[in-house]
Design an enzyme around this catalytic site. Structure first.
Site, short mmCIF file in Angstrom:
data_model
loop_
_atom_site.label_atom_id
_atom_site.label_comp_id
_atom_site.label_asym_id
_atom_site.label_seq_id
_atom_site.Cartn_x
_atom_site.Cartn_y
_atom_site.Cartn_z
N ALA A 84 0.84 -1.13 0.01
CA ALA A 84 0.04 0.05 -0.02
C ALA A 84 0.92 1.34 -0.17
O ALA A 84 1.76 1.12 0.69
CB ALA A 84 -0.87 -0.04 1.29
N GLU A 117 -3.37 -12.17 -3.02
CA GLU A 117 -4.53 -11.89 -4.02
C GLU A 117 -4.57 -10.45 -4.20
O GLU A 117 -4.27 -9.57 -3.57
CB GLU A 117 -5.93 -12.13 -3.03
CG GLU A 117 -5.96 -13.43 -2.70
CD GLU A 117 -5.74 -13.87 -1.18
OE1 GLU A 117 -5.29 -13.23 -0.60
OE2 GLU A 117 -5.68 -15.12 -0.88
N ASN A 122 -7.17 -4.37 -10.66
CA ASN A 122 -6.00 -3.59 -10.45
C ASN A 122 -4.83 -3.77 -11.26
O ASN A 122 -4.02 -4.64 -10.93
CB ASN A 122 -5.65 -3.89 -8.75
CG ASN A 122 -4.83 -2.94 -8.30
OD1 ASN A 122 -3.94 -2.16 -9.17
ND2 ASN A 122 -4.65 -2.76 -7.13
N TYR A 129 3.18 -6.88 -9.75
CA TYR A 129 3.65 -8.66 -9.40
C TYR A 129 4.11 -9.49 -10.57
O TYR A 129 5.12 -10.23 -10.11
CB TYR A 129 2.36 -9.16 -8.92
CG TYR A 129 1.72 -8.26 -7.37
CD1 TYR A 129 2.48 -7.97 -6.67
CD2 TYR A 129 0.41 -8.10 -7.43
CE1 TYR A 129 1.82 -7.22 -5.39
CE2 TYR A 129 -0.08 -7.45 -6.46
CZ TYR A 129 0.57 -6.94 -5.49
OH TYR A 129 0.06 -6.22 -4.30
#
Length: 158
Positions: A84, A117, A122, A129
């Site tokens: 985040a 997850e 997104n 990732y």
């Protein structure tokens, strides 16, 4: 891990380091500002109390926490909880730097594979990732709420 955490720079004025107890209120506030179903302050306290878990923060010198990243570890596997970054600090390489550091630390801790997850919409996070070797390995139907959305499950080997 040897118990010593390296400090790493995302950019000259951003420092990535291990999350400390004093960081938890600010991390929880950041969490509330970003997510529709945020963790509680108590949830963060419980997570960092478990020695095998890895939680990092990114911060500006003498400034607010710009982001955090967490990983639960069990046996030789790990699960990324969140990567985040505050809305105003995005697109500056902070998330990438935190993810790079947490994966390095996970490998040093003997973890062999990492799961996560991510909201299927997104695309930016999915691309990040994939850059680190994560590949789709499943889907969780209606995993997220507000708005309701499926989660893409991803996995990488370290």
């Amino acid at each position: 891990m040897t118990g010593k955490v390296r400090e790493q720079e995302a950019r000259p004025e951003i420092l990535v380091r291990k999350m400390e107890w004093d960081d938890v209120p600010d991390v929880a506030a950041l969490e509330r500002s970003i997510f529709s179903e945020p963790w509680t302050q108590r949830g963060f306290e419980q997570a960092i109390a478990m020695e095998q878990n890895l939680f990092l923060v990114a911060e500006e010198p003498d400034g607010p926490i710009a982001g955090y990243c967490g990983l639960y570890a069990a046996g030789d596997e790990g699960e990324i909880t969140n990567v985040a970054v505050s809305i105003k600090m995005r697109r500056q390489g902070i998330g990438e730097t935190m993810l790079e550091e947490i994966l390095k630390m996970a490998g040093e801790q003997g973890l062999s594979q990492i799961f996560l997850e991510v909201r299927e919409s997104n695309v930016g996070a999915i691309c990040l990732y994939e850059k680190f070797g994560f590949e789709p390995c499943g889907r969780r139907i209606n995993f997220y709420r507000w708005p309701d959305e499926d989660a893409l499950c991803m996995r990488c080997e370290i």
